[in-house]
Write an enzyme that holds these catalytic residues in place. Structure first.
Site, PDB file in Angstrom:
ATOM      1  N   GLU A 276      -1.978   0.455  13.428  1.00  0.00           N
ATOM      2  CA  GLU A 276      -3.171   0.782  12.655  1.00  0.00           C
ATOM      3  C   GLU A 276      -4.447   0.501  13.450  1.00  0.00           C
ATOM      4  O   GLU A 276      -5.426   1.221  13.342  1.00  0.00           O
ATOM      5  CB  GLU A 276      -3.179  -0.073  11.380  1.00  0.00           C
ATOM      6  CG  GLU A 276      -4.399   0.115  10.502  1.00  0.00           C
ATOM      7  CD  GLU A 276      -4.279  -0.643   9.192  1.00  0.00           C
ATOM      8  OE1 GLU A 276      -3.551  -1.655   9.162  1.00  0.00           O
ATOM      9  OE2 GLU A 276      -4.906  -0.227   8.199  1.00  0.00           O
TER      10      GLU A 276
ATOM     11  N   GLU B 265       0.861  -1.179   0.000  1.00  0.00           N
ATOM     12  CA  GLU B 265       0.000   0.000   0.000  1.00  0.00           C
ATOM     13  C   GLU B 265       0.905   1.238   0.000  1.00  0.00           C
ATOM     14  O   GLU B 265       1.213   1.757  -1.043  1.00  0.00           O
ATOM     15  CB  GLU B 265      -0.935  -0.037   1.208  1.00  0.00           C
ATOM     16  CG  GLU B 265      -2.181   0.770   0.970  1.00  0.00           C
ATOM     17  CD  GLU B 265      -3.406   0.237   1.717  1.00  0.00           C
ATOM     18  OE1 GLU B 265      -4.414   0.902   1.656  1.00  0.00           O
ATOM     19  OE2 GLU B 265      -3.344  -0.840   2.347  1.00  0.00           O
TER      20      GLU B 265
HETATM   21  C1  BGC Z   1      -5.318   2.432   4.644  1.00  0.00           C
HETATM   22  C2  BGC Z   1      -5.874   3.492   5.520  1.00  0.00           C
HETATM   23  C3  BGC Z   1      -6.872   4.260   4.748  1.00  0.00           C
HETATM   24  C4  BGC Z   1      -7.965   3.296   4.471  1.00  0.00           C
HETATM   25  C5  BGC Z   1      -9.168   3.886   3.862  1.00  0.00           C
HETATM   26  C6  BGC Z   1      -6.432   1.520   4.286  1.00  0.00           C
HETATM   27  O1  BGC Z   1      -6.047   0.468   3.515  1.00  0.00           O
HETATM   28  O2  BGC Z   1      -4.268   1.768   5.231  1.00  0.00           O
HETATM   29  O3  BGC Z   1      -5.188   3.967   6.510  1.00  0.00           O
HETATM   30  O4  BGC Z   1      -7.274   5.453   5.265  1.00  0.00           O
HETATM   31  O5  BGC Z   1      -7.500   2.202   3.729  1.00  0.00           O
HETATM   32  O6  BGC Z   1     -10.027   2.936   3.559  1.00  0.00           O
END
Ligand code: BGC
Length: 930
Positions: free
Chosen positions: A773, A499
């Site tokens: 997270e 990501e």
């Molecule tokens: C990210 C996030 C993001 C989110 C939104 C995720 O995969 O890691 O932090 O804001 O997607 O859906």
């Protein structure tokens, strides 16, 4: 005329006398004149020290008034700018206290020219300083016609399905005469590393950086005077796939921006005799491949040292078997100079131990979850293959856990050339890791075999926050490392899985905290330009910037709280740095976003359509009677619509756009009224009764006055009943602010101090060294959360940092005088802490706010930078019992005014460091002053 030193005590005594005489309850006349002459130091241009290669046509100049005296002010300044010894701009003496962001106002600036400037200042007593030491800036290439070099790409054909070996490009040129100075202007599609005559140019990594490549590509300017020599010269560039064409976003997507890597490199050589020559990339260059067999930001790098080409960027290297290059004309894009800092190697982390896991892996523990890469040193036979795999955590059994990396392999492979000591670090990839699994090592690795190289945007460290609680200090450490790990050219969500994207929502919630820890003005100025560039024609702001999700239909519509980054972050930069230019340049983008919402919300002023992320990752359980907190997405969307419209209204006011100001000033109350009609009951219940619903309603001032206290009471009651937060990305940043502001500071502290899941401190109790997270990335039983979404380095929940700086320690901005021109010091002792202190390097100098509670006495210390003023709010104090540096507050030098306001004392001060002491007897939980 300066006030003589002898007069100062007299003035102070007079002030005391006035107070005794009842002429003023608390006024001092101690306008203190500095005792030493003023000085202007720390000269900056566009936030940078002596930048080269900028493209701001009216660069802003800033300096600091140097003084340790109290009450130091600047009453006037004079700036002079010269170019080649000729005066280009002289402001003359300007009566003004402005010392930051003075826009250059002389004749038009020219490409590649260097401008030297100095400044002198007059203090409050009219004494003029000496001229400052000279500073300079140099312009980049301002016009498309300035580029004489050509874009080139390797002629060899490449497979497009997998990462390819890194191309190496080389060109030669001759230099006749004595070189006075030389500059290289360089950019690429893909990443580049440049060498001249066998020496690497500069120390920047991941150049040219990641921007919205379809619209803007940065170029770098290097001073290469020392690299260039008379006679034959050679230039070499190695290219890497990078964000341009390696895998990006999930699903193994490659070539998001294009298939072919390319280079543009131009040298400008100025000779002692005044000649100027330009050489650069063209059809005479040659290309080949070398030791970098593959590189990919997610996947890692493979380097075969046997394929190195010693001397390849030096003159005379035999390149007969190299292939030609093609001169190409890539799609037109604007080439821009970087507005933010480059990425560099910032720190070195040494491993703390080597362990053997139950699965038999040899693992280096770096002791810190970090982002960057590993530098290895080894000796061995040619062909020996060493593999490094990177992971953030060990599992319950003590084995390396990589499921949460999803498809990102994070593997670096080095093949030895067998020539004595070999030292290697990867070029075009970075990893998020604490643990490094080593295999194939020649011999026995030791703690000296490798180091971790921490890599991120080279932002100046500006802030620190410390308390008497080791756990809170660990939280602050984790927040800082979350920022270090995720401010790598763009603000990313996470640095390890497949990501690493510029998620707008994450950046939005963390921006204010980020601005405490480091100088993020340039970093966000650059990124916001990409927000504007990638914004769609209808004003929709993509989920990630640079936008790599929208085409192919993914993430096509805009999400509340994510897209609001387009408004909230410029405003945050304005507050922190007093930067009105970022508001000007972003204004069209900010307005387009608000107008987008206005169309979605329609005449009802309710935004209840579209798809939104909602209160992302809010508290959830499998309990049947309380499955967790779900706040309506329409409530969140309408709340942010109101908030961003309000900020746009304020922005319009700052910029003097009175028509717009009136339009949005009229709109805000309508949205608020619609919110109340739809989501608030007469008794004060908001939405689904979740913490986030109350938090947004209160933080964004959506409720009528008479319902605020009740809403806050319900919020506090919910927190008390559960003893924990239930908020996600959206509600969490404001939660403690709202509680404290509405009289529930004790409840806010209860949340801050909680150690069990869910809480900010829980990860620390599990050994976390970064922000997770999820509230329960590692569950209390040691198992992991869902591997599909479980980063151990995600800064969003670190947004509590700003509450710690602003409220716990008490260092606050006055929005009417942003950029800390007026510093508010308003500490909030509580939570069982015995001390807290925040320090910040503002553009004016250091500001600080701190307190210590000992032996029934509260000591509040405040530092107010020169050329600013401060208002110190001393909680639960009485004027009578208050001293500053041992004297009654009203007679203390630098104190302009002190007044009892309710339970607090407010003290107006000039610049300087102050120490206030008073009995702590009346200290109790109390509302934060609005
Ligand atoms: C990210 C996030 C993001 C989110 C939104 C995720 O995969 O890691 O932090 O804001 O997607 O859906």
């Amino acid at each position: 005329m300066r006030t003589s030193a002898l007069l100062v005590p007299t003035i102070a005594r007079l002030a005391v006398a006035l107070t005794w005489m009842g002429l003023s309850s608390a006024t001092s006349l101690s306008a203190v004149a500095p005792l030493t002459p003023p000085a202007a130091t720390d000269l900056r241009c566009e936030y940078m020290v002596d930048p080269i290669g900028i493209d701001a046509t009216h660069p802003r100049l800033s300096w600091r008034l140097q003084s340790t005296e109290r009450g130091a002010v600047q009453s006037a300044y004079q700036i002079q700018v010269t170019q080649d010894g000729k005066l280009r701009w002289d402001t003359g003496r300007v009566a003004s206290d402005r010392s930051v962001h003075l826009p250059y106002g002389g004749s038009a600036l020219e490409s590649s020219r260097r401008y030297t400037w100095h400044v002198r200042v007059w203090d409050g007593g009219g004494t003029v300083s000496a001229w400052s030491a000279p500073a300079s800036w140099e312009m980049g290439l301002l016009n498309a016609e300035d580029w004489k070099a050509r874009w080139i790409e390797p002629a060899a054909s490449e497979a497009s399905t997998a990462p390819q070996p890194s191309p190496m490009l080389r060109g030669a040129f001759a230099v006749k005469g004595k070189v006075k100075s030389a500059r290289a202007y360089v950019t690429s599609l893909g990443l580049y590393e440049l060498e001249i005559n066998g020496t690497r140019v500069g120390d920047q990594l991941f150049t040219p950086g990641w921007t919205s490549y379809r619209h803007r590509v940065q170029y770098q300017t290097y001073d290469v005077t020392a690299h260039v020599r008379a006679g034959e010269n050679a230039i070499g560039a190695t290219l890497g796939d990078g964000w341009y064409r390696n895998s990006l976003a999930w699903g193994n997507r490659r070539h998001v921006y294009g298939e072919r890597l390319a280079l543009l490199c131009q040298l400008r050589i100025e000779f002692a005799d005044g000649r100027i020559e330009t050489v650069g990339s063209d059809g005479t260059w040659k290309s080949t491949t070398g030791p970098i067999r593959m590189s990919d930001i997610y996947m890692g790098e493979t380097y075969d040292a046997r394929l190195e080409r010693p001397g390849w960027s030096a003159p005379g290297y035999p390149d007969r078997d190299w292939l030609p290059v093609r001169v190409v004309d890539p799609a037109p894009r604007t080439l821009v100079a970087p507005a933010g800092p480059p990425v560099r190697r910032i720190d070195i982390v040494r491993p703390v131990r080597i362990l053997e896991t139950p699965a038999g892996d040899t693992v280096f523990d770096m002791g810190q979850n970090m982002v960057g890469h590993v530098r290895v040193s080894m000796r061995g036979q040619a062909g020996t293959t060493v593999t490094l795999r990177h992971a953030e955590v060990l599992d319950k059994a003590g084995n390396v856990y990589t499921d949460n990396l999803r498809a990102a392999r994070q593997q670096v492979t080095y093949i030895l050339k067998g020539a004595g000591d070999e030292v290697y670090e990867p070029h075009f990839t970075f990893q998020g890791f604490r643990y490094v699994v080593v295999s194939g090592w020649p011999g026995e690795p030791t703690l000296d075999s490798l180091v971790g190289v921490v890599v991120h945007s080279d932002m100046r460290v500006t802030g620190s926050f410390e308390t008497s609680s080791p756990l809170l200090n660990q939280l602050q450490h984790n927040i800082r490392w979350g920022q270090k790990g995720n401010f790598l050219d763009v603000p990313t969500d996470c640095p390890q899985r497949d990501e690493r994207l510029g998620w707008t929502g994450d950046a939005q919630v963390f921006a204010r905290t980020a601005a405490f820890n480091m100088d993020v003005a340039g970093f966000f100025t650059k990124w916001l330009a990409d927000v504007g560039a990638d914004q769609q024609s209808d004003g929709a702001v993509p989920h990630v910037v640079p936008d790599v999700l929208s085409e192919k239909g993914r993430g096509a519509s805009a999400s509340a709280a994510w897209a609001d980054a387009a408004v909230i972050i410029p405003w945050t930069m304005y507050l922190n740095y007093g930067d009105t230019r970022v508001l000007e340049t972003q204004y069209a983008s900010m307005k387009a976003w608000v107008e987008y919402m206005r169309r979605q919300a329609g005449d009802a002023n309710l935004w209840n359509t579209g798809s939104h992320f909602g209160d992302w990752l809010a508290f959830a359980t499998t309990d049947a009677d309380y499955p967790g907190a779900t706040t309506g997405k329409d409530l969140i969307a309408t709340a942010f619509y109101a908030h961003s419209t309000d900020l746009l209204k304020r922005t319009a006011a700052v910029l003097g756009k009175t028509d717009d100001e009136a339009v949005y000033a009229a709109l805000v109350p309508k949205i608020r009224a619609a919110f109340v009609r739809e989501f608030v009951t007469a008794a004060g219940r908001v939405g689904e009764n979740t913490q986030t619903a109350y938090v947004l309603a209160l933080e964004f001032e959506l409720l009528p006055d008479d319902l605020r206290a009740e809403a806050a009471r319900r919020l506090a009651a919910d927190v008390r009943a559960r003893a924990h937060l239930t908020t996600g990305f959206v509600g969490t940043p404001y939660l403690c602010h709202v509680l404290a502001r509405h009289g529930h500071l004790d409840v806010a502290y209860l949340l801050l101090n909680r150690q069990q899941y869910p809480s900010w401190l829980y990860p620390g109790t599990q050994g976390a060294t970064t922000i997770w997270e999820r509230w329960d990335g590692i569950k209390p039983d040691g198992s992991f959360q869902d591997p599909g979404m479980n980063s151990f380095n995600h800064y969003a929940y670190g947004a509590i940092g700003e509450w710690m700086y602003r409220v716990v320690a008490g260092l606050e901005i006055d929005p009417e005088e942003p950029g800390y021109k007026h510093v508010l010091v308003q500490p909030h002792p509580g939570g069982g802490l015995t001390s807290a202190v925040a320090r910040l390097q503002t553009l004016y100098g250091e500001a600080a706010s701190g307190w210590t509670l000992a032996d029934g006495t509260l000591t509040v210390s405040a530092t107010i930078p020169p050329n600013t003023r401060g208002t110190v709010c001393l909680p639960a104090a009485t004027l009578a019992g208050l001293t500053e540096s041992g004297v009654a507050v009203a007679s203390a030098p630098g104190v302009k005014h002190a007044v009892q306001r309710g339970a607090d004392v407010l003290v107006e001060v000039g610049s300087g460091s102050y120490v206030f002491v008073y009995p702590a007897a009346q200290l109790e939980s109390k509302p934060v002053r609005e």
